[in-house]
Write a protein that holds these residues in place. Structure first.
Motif, PDB file in Angstrom:
ATOM      1  N   TYR A 195     -22.512  18.133   7.986  1.00  0.00           N
ATOM      2  CA  TYR A 195     -22.134  19.267   8.835  1.00  0.00           C
ATOM      3  C   TYR A 195     -23.053  19.407  10.041  1.00  0.00           C
ATOM      4  CZ  TYR A 195     -18.602  20.816   5.559  1.00  0.00           C
ATOM      5  OH  TYR A 195     -17.466  20.873   4.774  1.00  0.00           O
ATOM      6  N   ILE A 208     -19.899  23.956  -0.367  1.00  0.00           N
ATOM      7  CA  ILE A 208     -19.592  22.669   0.264  1.00  0.00           C
ATOM      8  C   ILE A 208     -20.663  22.323   1.289  1.00  0.00           C
ATOM      9  CG2 ILE A 208     -17.841  21.400   1.563  1.00  0.00           C
ATOM     10  CD1 ILE A 208     -15.783  23.445   0.586  1.00  0.00           C
ATOM     11  N   PHE A 209     -21.050  23.314   2.086  1.00  0.00           N
ATOM     12  CA  PHE A 209     -22.041  23.087   3.133  1.00  0.00           C
ATOM     13  C   PHE A 209     -23.361  22.596   2.548  1.00  0.00           C
ATOM     14  CE2 PHE A 209     -25.622  24.528   5.697  1.00  0.00           C
ATOM     15  CZ  PHE A 209     -25.315  23.973   6.928  1.00  0.00           C
ATOM     16  N   ASP A 231     -12.252  20.163   4.804  1.00  0.00           N
ATOM     17  CA  ASP A 231     -13.001  20.944   3.819  1.00  0.00           C
ATOM     18  C   ASP A 231     -12.115  21.255   2.619  1.00  0.00           C
ATOM     19  OD1 ASP A 231     -15.201  21.132   5.683  1.00  0.00           O
ATOM     20  OD2 ASP A 231     -14.013  22.638   6.749  1.00  0.00           O
ATOM     21  N   GLU A 232     -12.650  21.093   1.428  1.00  0.00           N
ATOM     22  CA  GLU A 232     -11.887  21.316   0.195  1.00  0.00           C
ATOM     23  C   GLU A 232     -12.015  22.778  -0.231  1.00  0.00           C
ATOM     24  OE1 GLU A 232      -9.517  21.502  -2.220  1.00  0.00           O
ATOM     25  OE2 GLU A 232      -9.631  19.339  -1.811  1.00  0.00           O
ATOM     26  N   GLU A 265      -6.885  24.002   3.766  1.00  0.00           N
ATOM     27  CA  GLU A 265      -7.676  24.854   4.661  1.00  0.00           C
ATOM     28  C   GLU A 265      -6.804  25.931   5.299  1.00  0.00           C
ATOM     29  OE1 GLU A 265     -10.620  21.581   6.664  1.00  0.00           O
ATOM     30  OE2 GLU A 265      -8.493  21.497   7.160  1.00  0.00           O
ATOM     31  N   PHE A 305     -17.258  28.318   0.961  1.00  0.00           N
ATOM     32  CA  PHE A 305     -17.622  27.218   1.847  1.00  0.00           C
ATOM     33  C   PHE A 305     -19.110  26.901   1.736  1.00  0.00           C
ATOM     34  CE2 PHE A 305     -19.293  25.871   6.008  1.00  0.00           C
ATOM     35  CZ  PHE A 305     -18.609  24.672   6.146  1.00  0.00           C
ATOM     36  N   ARG A 354     -14.190  17.325   1.783  1.00  0.00           N
ATOM     37  CA  ARG A 354     -15.604  17.569   1.475  1.00  0.00           C
ATOM     38  C   ARG A 354     -15.711  18.695   0.451  1.00  0.00           C
ATOM     39  NH1 ARG A 354     -15.546  16.628   7.241  1.00  0.00           N
ATOM     40  NH2 ARG A 354     -15.091  18.829   7.521  1.00  0.00           N
ATOM     41  N   SER A 355     -16.393  18.426  -0.673  1.00  0.00           N
ATOM     42  CA  SER A 355     -16.435  19.396  -1.762  1.00  0.00           C
ATOM     43  C   SER A 355     -17.876  19.668  -2.178  1.00  0.00           C
ATOM     44  CB  SER A 355     -15.578  18.899  -2.926  1.00  0.00           C
ATOM     45  OG  SER A 355     -15.377  19.916  -3.895  1.00  0.00           O
TER      46      SER A 355
END
Length: 298
Positions: free
Chosen positions: A89, A81-82, A70-71, A109, A78, A33-34
């Motif tokens: 999420y 990404i979130f 998570d990327e 990670e 982060f 996930r990026s």
């Protein structure tokens, strides 16, 4: 330390989780996930993943993420990404709040080896609508490996990411992270593959798989499930092969693959978008291999 010793240490130090034939688990890995940019491989499959996870949540499954969810190589923060995948999420938060989310860290990670980093990154998030801090995965533990142990048969299933068999992505991960963040991410936008990734390097992928299979053969043919190489693999119970499984990834072109453990069986599955006869689209699940009884591997 050799790859064999790294895998042994991960297995020995892994937390044991009891299960039985009523348990329902879904295993995914390598979501990466990026930030929803052109370099975000997860973005194309986000809707497929969200639909699949919604179904698993409704059906009472527990979710095991076997690394690289998570990327954190391509992204410094982060938060980026979130915000890009907030709905995903918040769905994972439902799993966590019902004690059904188990997270294993992968080479992308490695920050999560440190408990303080886990607390800082994953415990809370900032709600941008009112600038308040809200709970996310409060109290979550990130593991290098986990072992599922059957309550009756005592059979063990070893779950880990698999990068223990990949020297540069375990020991030299900081070098690879630097190369990905500075060099390969910009080039990826132009369609140039990252040669440090075993998923895109056929020779390295084969070497990693052989090292893991060697460990399995030398450790009582223990049923082992990994990710990392992105290549799905299912092993049927026979004397000529070791019980090596790989759940694939969530960044295949237009599909995601995973492993279901349900009612004492193991199955390799794929979720993808298909077209109905009337031209509308739907997300469907396909069984790729199995189901096979777990006890047949004892």
């Amino acid at each position: 330390m050799s790859s064999q010793k790294r895998l042994t240490r991960a297995y020995t130090e892994a937390a044991r989780i009891p299960f039985d034939d009523t348990s329902k688990f879904i295993l995914f890995s390598d979501c990466h996930r990026s930030d929803n940019s052109f370099a975000d491989d997860f973005a194309d499959n986000r809707n497929v993943y969200f639909h699949a996870m919604t179904q698993y949540y409704k059906e009472g499954f527990s979710y095991f993420e076997l690394g690289d969810g998570d990327e954190l190589w391509e992204n410094v923060y982060f938060k980026t990404i979130f915000e890009a995948h907030k709905s995903v999420y918040l769905l994972l938060k439902k799993f966590h709040d019902s004690n059904r989310y188990f997270k294993i860290w992968g080479n992308h990670e490695m920050n999560f080896k440190d408990k303080k980093s886990v607390e800082k990154i994953l415990f809370t998030y900032t709600n941008t609508q009112n600038d308040t801090v809200q709970p996310l995965f409060t109290g979550i533990q990130c593991h290098e490996a986990l072992v599922l142990q059957h309550k009756e048969t005592k059979q063990e299933l070893f779950l880990t990411h698999g990068h223990q068999a990949d020297y540069m992505n375990y020991v030299g991960w900081k070098i690879n992270r630097f190369l990905v963040r500075i060099l390969w991410r910009p080039l990826q936008i132009w369609g140039i593959s990252d040669p440090t990734s075993p998923a895109k390097n056929y020779v390295e992928r084969i070497k990693i798989e052989l090292r893991i299979k060697k460990w399995i053969a030398n450790n009582n043919r223990k049923l082992t499930i990994v990710g990392h190489t992105h290549r799905p693999c299912f092993s049927y119970p026979n004397a000529h092969s070791v019980p090596y499984f790989n759940d694939g990834s969530c960044v295949h072109p237009r599909s995601i693959t995973g492993i279901e453990i349900v009612e004492g069986t193991i199955t390799l599955i794929k979720w993808f978008i298909d077209t109905k006869e009337d031209g509308t689209l739907q997300v469907v699940k396909e069984i790729l291999e199995g189901p096979t009884l777990l006890k047949d591997y004892i």
